[in-house]
Design an enzyme around this catalytic site. Structure first.
Site, PDB file in Angstrom:
ATOM      1  N   ASP A   1       0.850  -1.202   0.000  1.00 31.22           N
ATOM      2  CA  ASP A   1       0.000   0.000   0.000  1.00 31.22           C
ATOM      3  C   ASP A   1       0.885   1.251   0.000  1.00 31.22           C
ATOM      4  O   ASP A   1       0.556   2.265  -0.633  1.00 31.22           O
ATOM      5  CB  ASP A   1      -0.894  -0.016   1.254  1.00 31.22           C
ATOM      6  CG  ASP A   1      -2.187   0.761   1.094  1.00 31.22           C
ATOM      7  OD1 ASP A   1      -2.215   1.727   0.328  1.00 31.22           O
ATOM      8  OD2 ASP A   1      -3.177   0.414   1.769  1.00 31.22           O
TER       9      ASP A   1
ATOM     10  N   CYS B   1      -4.382   4.507  -2.121  1.00 30.99           N
ATOM     11  CA  CYS B   1      -4.776   3.902  -3.386  1.00 30.99           C
ATOM     12  C   CYS B   1      -4.643   4.943  -4.488  1.00 30.99           C
ATOM     13  O   CYS B   1      -5.259   6.005  -4.416  1.00 30.99           O
ATOM     14  CB  CYS B   1      -6.225   3.413  -3.287  1.00 30.99           C
ATOM     15  SG  CYS B   1      -6.865   2.867  -4.888  1.00 30.99           S
TER      16      CYS B   1
HETATM   17  N1  COA Z   1      -0.733  -9.157 -13.595  1.00 30.52           N
HETATM   18  C1  COA Z   1      -0.082  -8.721 -14.708  1.00 30.52           C
HETATM   19  N2  COA Z   1      -0.682  -8.265 -15.800  1.00 30.52           N
HETATM   20  C2  COA Z   1      -2.016  -8.248 -15.808  1.00 30.52           C
HETATM   21  C3  COA Z   1      -2.763  -8.679 -14.707  1.00 30.52           C
HETATM   22  C4  COA Z   1      -2.076  -9.140 -13.561  1.00 30.52           C
HETATM   23  N3  COA Z   1      -2.710  -9.532 -12.453  1.00 30.52           N
HETATM   24  N4  COA Z   1      -4.063  -8.546 -14.996  1.00 30.52           N
HETATM   25  C5  COA Z   1      -4.150  -8.051 -16.245  1.00 30.52           C
HETATM   26  N5  COA Z   1      -2.900  -7.873 -16.729  1.00 30.52           N
HETATM   27  C6  COA Z   1      -2.531  -7.360 -18.051  1.00 30.52           C
HETATM   28  C7  COA Z   1      -3.110  -8.195 -19.162  1.00 30.52           C
HETATM   29  O1  COA Z   1      -2.255  -9.266 -19.458  1.00 30.52           O
HETATM   30  C8  COA Z   1      -3.208  -7.189 -20.280  1.00 30.52           C
HETATM   31  O2  COA Z   1      -1.922  -6.983 -20.813  1.00 30.52           O
HETATM   32  P1  COA Z   1      -1.704  -6.542 -22.345  1.00 30.52           P
HETATM   33  O3  COA Z   1      -2.299  -5.170 -22.466  1.00 30.52           O
HETATM   34  O4  COA Z   1      -0.215  -6.529 -22.466  1.00 30.52           O
HETATM   35  O5  COA Z   1      -2.405  -7.591 -23.133  1.00 30.52           O
HETATM   36  C9  COA Z   1      -3.607  -5.909 -19.535  1.00 30.52           C
HETATM   37  O6  COA Z   1      -3.121  -6.079 -18.200  1.00 30.52           O
HETATM   38  C10 COA Z   1      -5.103  -5.654 -19.521  1.00 30.52           C
HETATM   39  O7  COA Z   1      -5.741  -6.814 -19.028  1.00 30.52           O
HETATM   40  P2  COA Z   1      -7.275  -6.824 -18.546  1.00 30.52           P
HETATM   41  O8  COA Z   1      -7.601  -8.180 -18.017  1.00 30.52           O
HETATM   42  O9  COA Z   1      -8.119  -6.233 -19.642  1.00 30.52           O
HETATM   43  O10 COA Z   1      -7.216  -5.886 -17.294  1.00 30.52           O
HETATM   44  P3  COA Z   1      -7.794  -4.427 -17.122  1.00 30.52           P
HETATM   45  O11 COA Z   1      -7.074  -3.486 -18.029  1.00 30.52           O
HETATM   46  O12 COA Z   1      -9.279  -4.491 -17.130  1.00 30.52           O
HETATM   47  O13 COA Z   1      -7.281  -4.118 -15.623  1.00 30.52           O
HETATM   48  C11 COA Z   1      -6.766  -4.918 -13.439  1.00 30.52           C
HETATM   49  C12 COA Z   1      -7.812  -4.784 -14.510  1.00 30.52           C
HETATM   50  C13 COA Z   1      -7.450  -5.427 -12.194  1.00 30.52           C
HETATM   51  C14 COA Z   1      -5.705  -5.903 -13.876  1.00 30.52           C
HETATM   52  C15 COA Z   1      -6.090  -3.559 -13.201  1.00 30.52           C
HETATM   53  O14 COA Z   1      -7.050  -2.543 -13.076  1.00 30.52           O
HETATM   54  C16 COA Z   1      -5.214  -3.563 -11.962  1.00 30.52           C
HETATM   55  O15 COA Z   1      -4.199  -4.221 -11.916  1.00 30.52           O
HETATM   56  N6  COA Z   1      -5.579  -2.803 -10.938  1.00 30.52           N
HETATM   57  C17 COA Z   1      -4.805  -2.737  -9.742  1.00 30.52           C
HETATM   58  C18 COA Z   1      -5.484  -1.905  -8.758  1.00 30.52           C
HETATM   59  C19 COA Z   1      -4.692  -1.786  -7.483  1.00 30.52           C
HETATM   60  O16 COA Z   1      -3.807  -2.548  -7.155  1.00 30.52           O
HETATM   61  N7  COA Z   1      -5.041  -0.727  -6.741  1.00 30.52           N
HETATM   62  C20 COA Z   1      -4.423  -0.429  -5.510  1.00 30.52           C
HETATM   63  C21 COA Z   1      -4.720  -1.381  -4.430  1.00 30.52           C
HETATM   64  S1  COA Z   1      -6.361  -1.322  -3.839  1.00 30.52           S
HETATM   65 ZN    ZN Z   2      -5.128   0.975   1.793  1.00 29.04          ZN
END
Ligand code: COA
Ligand code: ZN
Length: 313
Positions: free
Chosen positions: A19, A243
């Protein structure tokens, strides 16, 4: 002082490496992250949230998650936790042999979309798949409910929504739940009520509370959570954290301030405060700025100063 049966011991999960570092303006090099986690591992903390297996585009600061997990020393007795939003994250986490997967979803759909591109229902569907993936692995599966006490976009989040998400998580086999005050909107009365309600419905459930100190209510909320039966806390060394997809987010309740408060009250934490403060002292150089934690600056409350000469006669 030692704890008694009326003062249950608390366990702390330090989330600074996850975090904390996720929101810093600069990338902390992998070897520095490893140094930080290794220092935390020697303080007596029960858990360390070491990184997240998220999209490197979403959270570029933690794009080195595998290298961090492979580089740290795993100290026996410490559980190494990682945050996971989806199936791909779970597979990456399992490949690193983590002790605990902390699934994350948002109680409010607007924060869910901003943070994860998923509503709560969509996250729950993904979690059902993840529980299939974790089957047969020796890994604890926790779920963190973000914005459980309020959302920076929508405002109030009804208790019944949080309770119904908890119910669904448990029905699918999640083993522990964390109630997260993502942007420090919770007040002590609200914390007391939701903690009491959750524990009265599921007295056996490991419930953790994750508080941010955005409006100065972090320690008050922690205290009231403990008074209402919560013994598991997320906290962040130095009070780092936030966040990146929640406007106005600032740091978590500070681990050394939390440990100091509990130890002064005679509540055991199992943490060596001196070592924790020494670890916190690594932070300003590592991240390039001062940290919000207070005990690291003021010293513990048994610190004494020499009496000024003018006061001696
Ligand atoms: N690890 C690595 N890469 C990931 C992944 C993961 N867990 N999940 C998705 N990806 C990659 C995909 O492979 C894809 O890659 P590409 O563009 O090279 O093909 C890309 O990310 C998009 O994938 P998709 O499944 O469409 O994800 P998204 O764009 O809808 O994003 C999340 C969704 C959840 C992956 C993204 O919003 C995220 O990682 N959020 C993190 C939020 C966070 O940690 N916030 C703070 C803590 S609360
Ligand atoms: Zn937090």
């Amino acid at each position: 002082m030692t704890g008694t049966s009326t003062q249950p011991r608390v366990t702390i999960n330090d989330v600074a490496p996850r975090d904390g570092l996720q929101i810093e303006s600069r990338f902390v090099p992998t070897e520095e992250k490893i140094r930080l986690i290794d220092a935390l591992s020697r303080t007596g903390l029960a858990k360390i949230e070491a990184t997240s297996f998220t999209s490197p585009k979403a959270i570029p600061n933690l794009r080195d998650a595998e290298a961090v997990m492979r580089g740290i020393e795993r100290v026996p007795g410490v559980d190494y936790v990682v945050l996971v939003p989806n199936e791909k994250g779970a597979e990456r986490a399992l490949a690193c042999g983590v002790d605990e997967i902390n699934l994350v979803l948002s109680a409010s759909d607007s924060h869910g979309r901003a943070n994860l591109r998923m509503t709560a229902e969509q996250s729950l569907e993904r979690f059902a798949n993840i529980l299939q993936i974790t089957k047969g692995h020796d890994v604890f599966v926790n779920a963190s409910i973000s914005t459980a006490f309020g959302c920076p976009f929508e405002g109030d989040v009804p208790f019944k929504r949080v309770l119904s998400i908890t119910e669904k998580l448990l029905a699918m086999g999640v083993q522990g739940v964390t109630l997260c005050d993502t942007t420090g909107m919770a007040n002590p009365r609200q914390v007391a009520d939701l903690c009491r309600e959750t524990l009265s419905r599921w007295p056996w459930l490991p419930v953790t509370i994750h508080l941010h100190n955005t409006r100065g209510m972090g320690l008050a909320n922690a205290l009231v959570a403990w008074q209402n039966g919560i013994t598991r806390f997320d906290a962040s060394l130095g009070g780092l954290g936030g966040c990146p997809f929640a406007p106005g987010a600032t740091g978590n309740v500070c681990t050394e301030d939390l440990v100091h408060m509990f130890e002064q009250m005679g509540v055991e934490t199992g943490v060596d405060l001196e070592r924790l403060i020494a670890a916190s002292e690594l932070l300003p150089t590592m991240i390039g700025h001062e940290v919000p934690g207070q005990v690291v600056k003021a010293g513990t409350s048994d610190r004494r100063y020499p009496l000024p000469e003018a006061a001696m006669d």
